[in-house]
Design a protein around this motif. Sequence first.
Motif, short mmCIF file in Angstrom:
data_model
loop_
_atom_site.label_atom_id
_atom_site.label_comp_id
_atom_site.label_asym_id
_atom_site.label_seq_id
_atom_site.Cartn_x
_atom_site.Cartn_y
_atom_site.Cartn_z
N TRP A 70 16.50 11.92 10.61
CA TRP A 70 15.11 12.24 10.32
C TRP A 70 14.18 11.42 11.21
CZ3 TRP A 70 11.97 10.23 5.61
CH2 TRP A 70 10.73 10.87 5.57
N ILE A 71 14.19 10.11 11.05
CA ILE A 71 13.38 9.27 11.93
C ILE A 71 14.32 8.26 12.58
CG2 ILE A 71 11.25 7.94 12.13
CD1 ILE A 71 10.56 8.80 9.33
N PRO A 72 15.02 8.66 13.62
CA PRO A 72 16.03 7.76 14.20
C PRO A 72 15.43 6.44 14.69
CG PRO A 72 15.63 9.66 15.61
CD PRO A 72 14.95 9.94 14.32
N GLN A 73 14.17 6.46 15.13
CA GLN A 73 13.54 5.23 15.62
C GLN A 73 13.59 4.12 14.58
OE1 GLN A 73 12.20 8.24 15.86
NE2 GLN A 73 11.22 8.55 17.82
N LEU A 74 13.53 4.52 13.31
CA LEU A 74 13.47 3.53 12.24
C LEU A 74 14.80 3.40 11.52
CD1 LEU A 74 10.06 4.32 10.59
CD2 LEU A 74 10.64 2.47 12.12
N VAL A 136 12.85 5.39 2.66
CA VAL A 136 11.66 6.14 3.07
C VAL A 136 11.59 7.45 2.30
CG1 VAL A 136 10.39 7.11 5.00
CG2 VAL A 136 11.78 5.08 5.34
N TYR A 139 10.63 6.78 -1.23
CA TYR A 139 9.21 6.49 -1.38
C TYR A 139 8.37 7.75 -1.23
CZ TYR A 139 4.79 4.13 -1.07
OH TYR A 139 3.51 3.73 -1.33
N VAL A 140 8.76 8.59 -0.28
CA VAL A 140 8.01 9.83 -0.08
C VAL A 140 8.00 10.65 -1.36
CG1 VAL A 140 8.10 12.07 1.08
CG2 VAL A 140 8.30 9.97 2.42
N GLU A 143 5.97 9.00 -4.22
CA GLU A 143 4.52 9.10 -4.11
C GLU A 143 4.03 10.52 -4.32
OE1 GLU A 143 2.79 6.30 -4.41
OE2 GLU A 143 1.77 6.39 -2.48
N LEU A 180 6.16 -0.46 -1.64
CA LEU A 180 6.28 -0.16 -0.21
C LEU A 180 6.45 -1.45 0.59
CD1 LEU A 180 6.08 1.99 2.06
CD2 LEU A 180 3.67 1.49 2.18
N LEU A 181 5.64 -2.45 0.24
CA LEU A 181 5.75 -3.72 0.95
C LEU A 181 7.14 -4.32 0.74
CD1 LEU A 181 2.25 -5.31 0.23
CD2 LEU A 181 2.95 -3.85 2.10
N LEU A 184 9.61 -2.55 2.91
CA LEU A 184 9.53 -3.01 4.30
C LEU A 184 10.21 -4.36 4.45
CD1 LEU A 184 5.90 -1.80 4.94
CD2 LEU A 184 7.89 -1.09 6.23
N TYR A 187 13.78 -3.80 4.65
CA TYR A 187 14.13 -3.22 5.95
C TYR A 187 14.25 -4.31 7.01
CZ TYR A 187 13.45 -0.72 10.36
OH TYR A 187 13.57 -0.26 11.64
N PHE A 188 13.30 -5.21 7.04
CA PHE A 188 13.36 -6.23 8.09
C PHE A 188 14.47 -7.24 7.83
CE2 PHE A 188 8.90 -4.80 8.66
CZ PHE A 188 9.12 -4.25 9.91
N PHE A 193 17.17 1.46 6.27
CA PHE A 193 16.45 2.00 5.13
C PHE A 193 17.39 2.63 4.13
CE2 PHE A 193 12.46 1.98 7.71
CZ PHE A 193 11.69 1.28 6.81
#
Lengths: 532, 501
Positions: A70-74, A136, A139-140, A143, A180-181, A184, A187-188, A193
């Motif tokens: 879906w979002i490979p960058q992340l 992600v 969360y989507v 929300e 959400l925070l 994140l 994630y870091f 994710f």
Amino acid sequence: MESLDSIVLTVLLFWPLVAALLVILLGRSDSQIKKGSIWASLLPLGLSIYLLFAYDSSAGGMQFEQFAEWIPQLNAGYHIGVDGLSIPLLFLTALLSTLSLYYSAGVINERVKEYFFLMHLLEFSMLGVFLALDYVLFYVFWEISLVPMYFLIGIWGGENRGYAATKFFIYTLVGSVAMLLAILGVYFATGTFDIVEAAAAQPFAGNLTLASLAFWGFFLGFAFKVPSFPFHTWLPDAHTEAPTAGSVILAGVLLKLGAYGMLRIMLPSFPEASVYWATWLVGLGAIAIVYGAFVCVAQTDLKRLIAYSSVSHMGYVMLGIGAAAAVMTPEGLASAVNRFGLTPQAIQDSAAMALNGAALQMFNHGIITGALFFLVGIIYERAHTRDLSRFGGLATKTPHFYGLMLTAAFASLGLPGLAGFWAELFTFRGAFAIMPYWAAFGTIGIVITAVYILYRIIQNVFLGEYDPTKLTHWTTVQGEHADGPTDMVGFEKVTMWPLIAAMFLIGIYPTPLVSYFNKSAQELLAFVQNLI
Amino acid sequence: MGDLGYIAPEIILLIGALFIFCLDVAYDPGVGKKSGLSYMALSALFLTAALVAAVLQLNISDPEAGPKVAFSMMTIDNFGSFIKLTIFSGMILTTIAGGRYMNRRSGNQGEFWTFFLMVSLAMSIAVSANNLVLIYLAIEFLSITSYMLAGFLRENRRSNEAGLKYFLYGSIASAVMLYGISLLYGATGSLYLHEIAAAFTEIIGDSREISGLAFAGLPAMLLILAGLGFKASLAPFYQWAPDTYDGSPTPVATYLSTASKAAAFAVLARFFIVAMASFEVNWVPVLAAFSIITMSMGNLAALRQSSVKRMIAYSSVAQAGYILMGLVAVTSSSPSAMDGLNGVLLYLFAYLFTNVGAFLVVMALEETVDSTHISAYRGLIKRAPWLAVMFTIFLLSLTGIPLTGGFFGKFYVFGAAIQRQYFWLAGIGMINAGIAAFYYLRVVREMFFTHEGEGETLDVPMALQTSLLICTVATVWIGVYPSAVLDWVSNASVQLLSVVP
């Protein structure tokens, strides 16, 4: 069946979205939209029943998993799957959605297209939360479940609907952003994710400060949804103003999202913080049980009373989760062992029991409170008031309604033989071995529950002489004038009976349902112990 | 061609502006006739050509390759091209939607669209400039043309106020910025960003101790921040913004709050990241403070507005605070997927479509019921269902609800802040998101939650609808599948960050 199994979850998830779009694009007449919606909602229900049978309990773990980029960058993907915890909740979601659509078809006659569109969208988002295994994605869905509910309350709600809808939205939004925070942060710390992978990587292990920050970030998000005392103040307003089906879904499913998140994310990801803060969870849960019950006794509005009873009953869930949280690490287990001199195995069993109780309570509360809100809606359609002082002696006038209300109320009270009993028994039995004082405190709530169920609801509304001067304006469910209270009609009975049947089934033979939860509970408890 | 080819977008815009200007002088359509729409079409055409030129300059295949330099004063890199792409998209959407609006209100269409292209040209130069004098000139150029556009409706007192207010604040801000530039020149002997950076690195060295002439860097940084912060409507330099956005013709307010803001942020980012790298320890707390004040002030002021146009004006001040949060968290040392600069760019891109869309809805209401007051939106779902739905999508995007572009913008800037462990900054952002939701939802509430309001169906012009639809599709597209944009964004920021010594 192989090919079906590989896509069953995606079909289950996206079908309501397709249905929603079909309603908007193809919906012509109101009756066509209503019929089409009800038929469409049978597919997710059927698939969720299929999952109940197809899930391999002996193997356990995540099954029917699907993954797509879906979002490979992340490193965030479309990852969904089910286990013993989510399958019954999916069934609950699909069942209550179908019943709500069916019931709504009978009572909603205004802006029908929008209404059914939003109901399908709501089902889509709720199923998504239970299925998502990616933060992600989770969360989507988390929300966007806010949006349809916001509109449902705001458009079809009562007098004060604008206020209630906004309050609901903002409270939950603030909680969600805190989550959400925390997401994140995870994630870091872990670089992924993926909920399962991240939990296996144990973010912030050894750093209690950061782990606690993330823990409380998630907790805020979930606690607003559950809602845990003291974050519950949006709930009575939202429930009182929401249309009947909105209340049913809100109490039946949306509140479960929070508790589900605690079990799925908080306990496995932050075992150390869970142990550290377990007393807080249990304390908040026990306070909610007692406080919620006391507030119920003071209510004069029937729907508000049921709403507060949700606060009280979701307290059981928190109590069970908190008790299990206390023994998530070996250290936590050891200190629990020392406290009572029980064997580690006994403590483990108690924790599993508390978890089973919590999960069972989630399911039962969905069934029971869903039924209660339907029943409140049924009487409101006739009386156009929910003021308890205007009712009395309805038992002779509306025997069918009385019978069903009696069953649901007793189930809510925890009468043996009905669904609510097992959840309460498991929760308190499990929690007592780990957190005895809070558990003992929580039992006060059971007594007060009996007071408001028996005195405020049963006696006040149904027993005694029927006094026609108390409330003079009655209508039938179609809105025509009536001389007095009229009993339930066909579509209302059809809505109610599946729920009533479920209460009896689970009350008499809870084993099949508990076995799903138990599998997950054992896995959860073993998960952290195995990691260390 | 060489250098000239590098500045193709700017050349196209210049030709366009002069062409429309000459046409306006030479061609007289006759008394009482207006030919505004043809000027609008021409303007859109030239902007599209400039957009294509900017896209062609994007170097997707080889992001590691260094940037190109045109006439030694402009750096043509992916960063600049991406911002140009963003800006031009916004300008095109505004042009298409605003044609009829302007044509109805003013007879000087040739003039208006000339300036409109000039503004685009100024922004285009500003985001590429690597020399402080050129930056200053471009910003001045942008400001002066914007003053005229803001006050373009000469018969309208509010428009006059908007122009004058913008001019008075703006000229002071420019002077302040110029003073900062002169300090930098005095301290380093150069006006080129990379030479300034080199000079500071030499003075400061690895010791990170500011000594000697480097002391001039701190006041210079603050002064230039004040000048650029004015354009980006950062608190405490935002007081002009609500009045100017509210009073200006809506197409002007639209680009002032989106494209112009994007340009200011791009210059800000280039200046801080390239020239001021040595001062990172110093600018992080300053920018963080600005970010917090900006979002809080903007949101609190927006709560009390009863004009939707003004509310969006204040909200766009608050949005600038979030964008700045990304700049605070830029990690020049080791860029990662969720770098602050990526956040700034993604946010700007998503925000552009969202906020242009929101202003276009305001424009649609002005066009049909001639009101910006919140009561005009009452029961909009009955009168113009698609308009209400699109506005809801924009408002949800501004709130940061998933499946809209605004969500991923917030996701990235919050992520950048968390990555740098600025938990307090992220926490304040979180509280602000809650406050902001309140006033965005107030409009949704008006549009949907009423059962009366079976008014006349609104007749929204076709061109405006087209623009709105594009904004909606873009907003949802970024929200559902951000992957493609993320590639552009990271290419853009990698090139800028790679020049940091």
